[in-house]
Write an enzyme that holds these catalytic residues in place. Structure first.
Site, PDB file in Angstrom:
ATOM      1  N   ASP A 277       0.856  -1.193   0.000  1.00  0.00           N
ATOM      2  CA  ASP A 277       0.000   0.000   0.000  1.00  0.00           C
ATOM      3  C   ASP A 277       0.892   1.244   0.000  1.00  0.00           C
ATOM      4  OD1 ASP A 277       0.810   0.387   2.625  1.00  0.00           O
ATOM      5  OD2 ASP A 277      -1.200   0.224   3.498  1.00  0.00           O
TER       6      ASP A 277
ATOM      7  N   HIS B 130       8.249 -25.067   8.599  1.00  0.00           N
ATOM      8  CA  HIS B 130       7.188 -25.766   9.343  1.00  0.00           C
ATOM      9  C   HIS B 130       5.782 -25.501   8.795  1.00  0.00           C
ATOM     10  CE1 HIS B 130       9.713 -26.298  13.279  1.00  0.00           C
ATOM     11  NE2 HIS B 130      10.359 -26.678  12.193  1.00  0.00           N
TER      12      HIS B 130
ATOM     13  N   THR C 154       2.373  -1.931   8.754  1.00  0.00           N
ATOM     14  CA  THR C 154       2.773  -2.926   9.767  1.00  0.00           C
ATOM     15  C   THR C 154       2.974  -4.321   9.198  1.00  0.00           C
ATOM     16  OG1 THR C 154       0.454  -3.437  10.156  1.00  0.00           O
ATOM     17  CG2 THR C 154       1.452  -1.741  11.587  1.00  0.00           C
TER      18      THR C 154
ATOM     19  N   CYS D 265       2.917  -3.412   3.972  1.00  0.00           N
ATOM     20  CA  CYS D 265       2.094  -2.239   4.280  1.00  0.00           C
ATOM     21  C   CYS D 265       2.761  -1.544   5.466  1.00  0.00           C
ATOM     22  CB  CYS D 265       0.630  -2.610   4.523  1.00  0.00           C
ATOM     23  SG  CYS D 265       0.275  -3.610   5.964  1.00  0.00           S
TER      24      CYS D 265
ATOM     25  N   HIS E  61       5.132 -31.943   9.739  1.00  0.00           N
ATOM     26  CA  HIS E  61       4.569 -30.616   9.456  1.00  0.00           C
ATOM     27  C   HIS E  61       3.514 -30.664   8.351  1.00  0.00           C
ATOM     28  CE1 HIS E  61       7.527 -29.062  12.142  1.00  0.00           C
ATOM     29  NE2 HIS E  61       8.512 -29.548  11.417  1.00  0.00           N
TER      30      HIS E  61
HETATM   31  C1  RB5 Z   1      -2.122   2.610   6.383  1.00  0.00           C
HETATM   32  O1  RB5 Z   1      -2.138   3.825   7.041  1.00  0.00           O
HETATM   33  C2  RB5 Z   1      -1.911   1.471   7.376  1.00  0.00           C
HETATM   34  O2  RB5 Z   1      -3.054   1.298   8.144  1.00  0.00           O
HETATM   35  C3  RB5 Z   1      -1.539   0.199   6.643  1.00  0.00           C
HETATM   36  O3  RB5 Z   1      -0.388   0.424   5.903  1.00  0.00           O
HETATM   37  C4  RB5 Z   1      -1.258  -1.007   7.503  1.00  0.00           C
HETATM   38  O4  RB5 Z   1      -0.339  -0.731   8.494  1.00  0.00           O
HETATM   39  C5  RB5 Z   1      -2.428  -1.756   7.977  1.00  0.00           C
HETATM   40  O5  RB5 Z   1      -2.320  -2.845   8.563  1.00  0.00           O
END
Ligand code: RB5
Length: 146
Positions: free
Chosen positions: A8, A98, A67, A65, A133
């Protein structure tokens, strides 16, 4: 290996660094976007790469993204996907050995590019061990039928 990559708006810069890294390592990379910093929705890109993995268009997928959480959750909604979100290389390696993960995700707002490269390397080099596994992965995939 043919690898699909998607992200993203939070991860455009890191995505291009990872594409460069993969291509220099001899992989073929298909970029499913996004390529601009304009706000977009991670489920769209997670699903695009996940569908490409399931259809066989690419062998494995990498998703980034902010996180790594949202985009990996999106990918895991697609039947046949086992996506893992990692912030270090050991989990990435073990998730291949695994859990036979077919998508790797990480967060551009959580880790730096060098750590991301280490994670990618560990994940791509590791092989699924099968054996005990395999049964567990089969059980995991059966849950998709519920
Ligand atoms: C975008 O602001 C953020 O929410 C996205 O990149 C991500 O971290 C969502 O899990």
């Amino acid at each position: 290996m043919k690898i699909g990559i998607g992200n993203d708006h939070a991860a455009v810069e890191m995505k291009f660094e990872i594409v460069k890294y993969l291509e220099e390592a001899g992989h073929e990379v298909i970029n499913y976007g996004t390529d601009t910093p304009e706000s977009c929705d991670y489920p769209e890109y997670g699903a695009k790469v996940a569908r490409a993995v399931v259809s066989g268009e690419v062998e494995k997928g990498i998703l980034i993204c902010g996180t790594g959480v949202g985009i990996s959750l999106a990918a895991n909604k697609i039947r046949g996907i086992r996506a893992v979100v990692c912030s270090e290389a050991s989990t990435a390696r073990l998730s291949r050995q695994h859990n036979d993960t077919n998508i790797l995700a990480f967060g551009a707002r959580i880790i730096g590019t060098e750590t991301a490269k280490d994670i990618v390397k560990a994940w791509l080099e590791a092989e699924f061990e099968g054996g005990r596994h395999q049964k567990r992965v089969d059980m995991l995939m059966k849950l998709e039928e519920e």
